[in-house]
Each structure stands twice: as structure tokens, then as C-alpha cells.
Design a protein around this motif. Structure first.
Motif, mmCIF file in Angstrom:
data_model
loop_
_atom_site.group_PDB
_atom_site.id
_atom_site.type_symbol
_atom_site.label_atom_id
_atom_site.label_comp_id
_atom_site.label_asym_id
_atom_site.label_seq_id
_atom_site.Cartn_x
_atom_site.Cartn_y
_atom_site.Cartn_z
ATOM 1 N N PHE A 285 0.834 -1.204 0.000
ATOM 2 C CA PHE A 285 0.000 0.000 0.000
ATOM 3 C C PHE A 285 0.867 1.252 0.000
ATOM 4 O O PHE A 285 0.596 2.207 -0.735
ATOM 5 N N GLU A 286 1.911 1.251 0.826
ATOM 6 C CA GLU A 286 2.809 2.403 0.924
ATOM 7 C C GLU A 286 3.512 2.653 -0.410
ATOM 8 O O GLU A 286 3.538 3.787 -0.908
ATOM 9 N N THR A 287 4.076 1.609 -0.982
ATOM 10 C CA THR A 287 4.808 1.745 -2.243
ATOM 11 C C THR A 287 3.894 2.260 -3.353
ATOM 12 O O THR A 287 4.293 3.087 -4.178
ATOM 13 N N THR A 288 2.663 1.793 -3.338
ATOM 14 C CA THR A 288 1.712 2.151 -4.391
ATOM 15 C C THR A 288 1.158 3.566 -4.234
ATOM 16 O O THR A 288 0.987 4.284 -5.223
ATOM 17 N N ASN A 289 0.894 3.973 -2.998
ATOM 18 C CA ASN A 289 0.116 5.197 -2.783
ATOM 19 C C ASN A 289 0.845 6.345 -2.100
ATOM 20 O O ASN A 289 0.290 7.428 -1.960
ATOM 21 N N SER A 290 2.066 6.120 -1.663
ATOM 22 C CA SER A 290 2.792 7.162 -0.930
ATOM 23 C C SER A 290 2.922 8.451 -1.737
ATOM 24 O O SER A 290 2.655 9.550 -1.227
ATOM 25 N N ALA A 291 3.313 8.329 -2.996
ATOM 26 C CA ALA A 291 3.548 9.522 -3.817
ATOM 27 C C ALA A 291 2.266 10.331 -4.008
ATOM 28 O O ALA A 291 2.279 11.564 -3.903
ATOM 29 N N GLN A 292 1.141 9.644 -4.273
ATOM 30 C CA GLN A 292 -0.080 10.404 -4.517
ATOM 31 C C GLN A 292 -0.643 10.988 -3.221
ATOM 32 O O GLN A 292 -1.225 12.081 -3.235
ATOM 33 N N PHE B 259 6.957 11.430 7.987
ATOM 34 C CA PHE B 259 6.625 10.869 6.678
ATOM 35 C C PHE B 259 7.864 10.239 6.044
ATOM 36 O O PHE B 259 7.797 9.152 5.464
ATOM 37 N N ASP B 260 9.011 10.914 6.176
ATOM 38 C CA ASP B 260 10.243 10.417 5.564
ATOM 39 C C ASP B 260 10.716 9.117 6.215
ATOM 40 O O ASP B 260 11.129 8.184 5.522
ATOM 41 N N ILE B 261 10.655 9.048 7.545
ATOM 42 C CA ILE B 261 11.138 7.814 8.184
ATOM 43 C C ILE B 261 10.136 6.678 7.980
ATOM 44 O O ILE B 261 10.514 5.501 7.916
ATOM 45 N N ASN B 262 8.857 7.021 7.860
ATOM 46 C CA ASN B 262 7.834 6.023 7.561
ATOM 47 C C ASN B 262 8.143 5.359 6.221
ATOM 48 O O ASN B 262 8.137 4.125 6.095
ATOM 49 N N SER B 263 8.468 6.180 5.232
ATOM 50 C CA SER B 263 8.816 5.662 3.903
ATOM 51 C C SER B 263 10.102 4.848 3.958
ATOM 52 O O SER B 263 10.221 3.796 3.314
ATOM 53 N N ALA B 264 11.078 5.313 4.728
ATOM 54 C CA ALA B 264 12.364 4.617 4.825
ATOM 55 C C ALA B 264 12.202 3.233 5.447
ATOM 56 O O ALA B 264 12.844 2.259 5.012
ATOM 57 N N LEU B 265 11.363 3.114 6.461
ATOM 58 C CA LEU B 265 11.149 1.822 7.102
ATOM 59 C C LEU B 265 10.521 0.823 6.141
ATOM 60 O O LEU B 265 10.888 -0.357 6.124
ATOM 61 N N PHE B 266 9.584 1.275 5.311
ATOM 62 C CA PHE B 266 8.982 0.362 4.343
ATOM 63 C C PHE B 266 9.934 0.049 3.203
ATOM 64 O O PHE B 266 9.960 -1.089 2.697
ATOM 65 N N GLU C 9 -14.844 6.240 6.008
ATOM 66 C CA GLU C 9 -15.230 5.098 5.173
ATOM 67 C C GLU C 9 -14.050 4.149 5.007
ATOM 68 O O GLU C 9 -12.932 4.579 4.721
ATOM 69 N N ARG C 10 -14.300 2.862 5.178
ATOM 70 C CA ARG C 10 -13.235 1.857 5.063
ATOM 71 C C ARG C 10 -12.878 1.601 3.596
ATOM 72 O O ARG C 10 -13.751 1.393 2.747
ATOM 73 N N TYR C 11 -11.581 1.607 3.317
ATOM 74 C CA TYR C 11 -11.107 1.222 1.983
ATOM 75 C C TYR C 11 -10.948 -0.284 1.934
ATOM 76 O O TYR C 11 -10.250 -0.872 2.768
ATOM 77 N N GLN C 12 -11.605 -0.921 0.966
ATOM 78 C CA GLN C 12 -11.547 -2.372 0.843
ATOM 79 C C GLN C 12 -11.031 -2.807 -0.531
ATOM 80 O O GLN C 12 -11.215 -3.956 -0.943
ATOM 81 N N GLY C 13 -10.363 -1.874 -1.201
ATOM 82 C CA GLY C 13 -9.825 -2.193 -2.519
ATOM 83 C C GLY C 13 -8.448 -2.817 -2.442
ATOM 84 O O GLY C 13 -7.951 -3.171 -1.372
ATOM 85 N N GLY C 14 -7.825 -2.926 -3.616
ATOM 86 C CA GLY C 14 -6.504 -3.542 -3.692
ATOM 87 C C GLY C 14 -5.417 -2.629 -3.148
ATOM 88 O O GLY C 14 -5.549 -1.405 -3.143
ATOM 89 N N PHE C 15 -4.332 -3.243 -2.710
ATOM 90 C CA PHE C 15 -3.221 -2.482 -2.143
ATOM 91 C C PHE C 15 -2.190 -2.073 -3.193
ATOM 92 O O PHE C 15 -1.277 -1.302 -2.896
ATOM 93 N N THR C 16 -2.325 -2.602 -4.414
ATOM 94 C CA THR C 16 -1.331 -2.316 -5.450
ATOM 95 C C THR C 16 -1.921 -1.563 -6.635
ATOM 96 O O THR C 16 -1.328 -1.527 -7.704
ATOM 97 N N ASP C 17 -3.087 -0.952 -6.425
ATOM 98 C CA ASP C 17 -3.754 -0.225 -7.509
ATOM 99 C C ASP C 17 -3.970 1.221 -7.071
ATOM 100 O O ASP C 17 -4.923 1.544 -6.369
ATOM 101 N N ALA C 18 -3.068 2.099 -7.493
ATOM 102 C CA ALA C 18 -3.134 3.510 -7.099
ATOM 103 C C ALA C 18 -4.381 4.190 -7.633
ATOM 104 O O ALA C 18 -4.973 5.047 -6.964
ATOM 105 N N THR C 19 -4.793 3.819 -8.835
ATOM 106 C CA THR C 19 -5.980 4.434 -9.443
ATOM 107 C C THR C 19 -7.231 4.076 -8.648
ATOM 108 O O THR C 19 -8.108 4.920 -8.420
ATOM 109 N N GLN C 20 -7.310 2.845 -8.214
ATOM 110 C CA GLN C 20 -8.468 2.405 -7.425
ATOM 111 C C GLN C 20 -8.542 3.173 -6.106
ATOM 112 O O GLN C 20 -9.630 3.599 -5.695
ATOM 113 N N PHE C 21 -7.401 3.360 -5.461
ATOM 114 C CA PHE C 21 -7.413 4.088 -4.202
ATOM 115 C C PHE C 21 -7.775 5.550 -4.431
ATOM 116 O O PHE C 21 -8.551 6.138 -3.665
ATOM 117 N N ALA C 22 -7.259 6.143 -5.495
ATOM 118 C CA ALA C 22 -7.573 7.547 -5.805
ATOM 119 C C ALA C 22 -9.069 7.714 -6.057
ATOM 120 O O ALA C 22 -9.678 8.700 -5.607
#
Length: 300
Positions: free
Chosen positions: A129-136, A184-191, A265-278
Motif C-alpha cells: 500500500f505504501e509503495t503504491t500510494n505514498s507519492a499520490q 513521513f520520511d522515516i515512515n517511507s524509509a522503514l517500508f 469510510e473503510r477502503y476495501q480495494g486492492g493495495f497495489t492499484d493507485a488508481t483504485q485508491f484515488a
């Protein structure tokens, strides 16, 4: 002739009655003394019991105080840290003593997504999820259309990873306390440097500190905080809160990471689809509209 015990002296009967009376008085006095001794003994026992109870009470109070005297990081009063920009955290006092976290209240204005994530730094799905959505998410914050609230928890501790989930979450909490704008930076670094869940032994504290240094976070305070695992009890408490929360429970009734909510609202979509999360974020903002405020999770 008088015999020496004249008629005016006490008779034998009189002397016997006098002796009986004296004996009666002595018995009464003895009984009174015994009663007084009994009262004194009972009072002493009561005082002793009260003293013991006072000591026990003090011990219990001290134990409760000690158990409530958990070190909690500043800027995580909700149990998570709230970011309005990738380099800007909302400051707050620490959770007081044994108090419960204070849920975050956000304004619903019809354009802002309030994203809340419960994550575990050992969780591979969280990494996805982090890798997919962090930038957006970073861009949304830069545009002023999102806030991000991150709740580090620990559900994947194991002997083989040396309780890495707890140690990494506690280390991140050190940054929240001392360098919140760098979270935010250390969160990204840990992942970006997540150990393998199945075969990894977890990063050492020294390796975590090296990652932090690479993300621009370095101080004696943070080094001591990480090495001492100052906020490990905080992480344990927040993990217990999350796993027990009915509001965070998934449709199967359990809790897992990542758990993601947007405007409640709970997100129940995929973790590797940035468009779906957006798309979900946009829909959640529209659904909430400008209906006032939202507090989530609500205090139980």
C-alpha cells in the motif's frame, strides 16, 4: 467482764459479710480491668488492621500508578500522528498517564480527504500500500486536499524477527516525539527497507537508526529513545486498542493491517492499484460532503 471483743465490735457474721463484699468489689474491679484490656487489645488490632490496609492500599495505588505511568510520545494524542503536509505534523501533547487516546476530529468541507492508516512496519501488505500510494498521498497533502494520520501498531512480532513490529513502531514514535515533521520520511524509509516477513530477523536498533540518519533524523535523544525502546509500551497499548476496536474490525470481525479509512469510510480495494485508491478517496470526499465534522474512531 469484757473479753476484749466487746459487744460494740463486729460480730463473726459481720466480718464474713464484709469479706464477701470485699471479694465482690475485687471481682468487679478485676472484671472492669479485663474489659478495659479487651477494649485496648481490640483497638490495637483494629489500628493494626487499618495500618495494614493502608499499606496494601498504598501498594495497590502505587501499582496502578506505575502501570498507568507509561511513557507516551507527544504529537500522537490520538494514538497516531496527523500530517497536513509531508513535512508538517500537527503538534499535540502526549496522552496523559493511563488515559485513553483522544480520537481526531476533522472538518468535512467537501474537498479534503482525511486518510487514516493503521500499519505494521513488518507487514508486506502495508509495504504494498505504501509503495503504491505514498507519492499520490504526498501530492494530495501538497495540494491541500488531504491529511494523513498514521497509527503504527505491532501485530507481527515473533521470536525470529526479535519483536521487530514493536521495535520499529516504537522507534517511529520516537521520531514523532522529537522530530514530528520528519515522520513521513522515516515512515517511507522503514517500508523501503522492510525485512522479509518469513525469513528476516528484523532490523537491529542500530540499523533502524542508520535508516533514520539517511532520512535526515539524527540526535542523541532519538538514539537513546530507540535503544531504550521508550515507547514500546505505548505501541503495545495502541495495538490492544486497535485489535479490540469494533470500528476498526474488518467484515470478518478481526483486525489486520493495513486498515485504511477516508473520512470515516473503510477502503476495501486492492493495495497495489493507485488508481483504485484515488477513485475511492474522491468518492469518500463526495459522500461526506461539507457535513460539518467527523471524529473517527469515535470514543467508546
Amino acid at each position: 467482764m469484757a473479753t476484749g471483743r466487746g459487744a460494740s465490735g463486729p460480730t463473726k457474721r459481720d466480718r464474713r459479710e464484709e469479706a464477701r463484699e470485699t471479694a465482690r468489689l475485687m471481682r468487679e474491679e478485676a472484671a472492669k480491668k479485663a474489659k478495659r484490656r479487651k477494649v485496648v487489645v481490640q483497638s490495637s488490632v483494629i489500628v493494626g488492621v487499618l495500618a495494614v490496609l493502608a499499606v496494601v492500599g498504598l501498594f495497590i495505588y502505587s501499582g496502578v500508578t506505575a502501570s498507568s505511568n507509561v511513557a507516551n510520545p507527544k504529537n500522537m494524542i490520538s494514538g497516531g500522528i496527523v500530517l497536513t503536509q509531508a513535512d508538517k505534523a500537527v503538534t499535540s501533547p502526549a496522552i496523559s498517564g493511563g488515559d485513553a487516546p483522544t480520537p481526531t476530529t476533522q472538518k468535512l468541507d467537501g474537498k479534503t480527504a482525511h486518510i487514516q492508516i493503521w500499519l505494521d512496519y513488518q507487514c508486506p501488505y502495508c509495504d504494498q500500500f505504501e509503495t503504491t500510494n505514498s507519492a499520490q498521498m504526498k501530492q494530495m497533502m501538497a495540494d491541500g486536499t488531504a491529511t494523513l494520520e498514521i497509527h503504527p501498531v505491532a501485530i507481527l512480532d515473533s521470536p525470529t524477527n526479535n519483536k521487530y513490529s514493536t521495535r520499529s513502531a516504537a522507534a517511529a514514535s520516537c521520531v514523532a516525539n522529537y522530530e514530528p515533521d520528519k515522520f513521513f520520511d522515516i515512515n517511507s524509509a522503514l517500508f523501503a527497507n522492510q525485512p522479509d516477513e518469513q525469513t528476516g530477523t528484523g532490523l537491529t536498533d542500530a540499523e533502524i537508526l542508520k535508516l533514520f540518519k539517511g532520512a535526515g533524523v539524527e540526535s542523541k535523544q532519538i538514539t537513546d529513545c530507540v535503544n531504550n525502546q521508550t515507547y514500546a509500551p505505548f505501541v503495545t497499548n495502541r495495538t490492544k486498542d486497535a485489535t479490540a476496536s469494533k470500528q476498526l474490525a474488518n467484515p470478518q470481525g478481526g483486525f489486520g493491517t493495513p486498515t485504511v479509512f477516508v473520512n470515516g469510510e473503510r477502503y476495501q480495494g486492492g493495495f497495489t492499484d493507485a488508481t483504485q485508491f484515488a477513485s475511492f478517496v474522491a468518492a469518500a470526499v463526495k459522500d461526506a460532503g461539507d457535513s460539518g465534522t467527523i471524529t473517527f474512531p469515535k470514543a467508546s
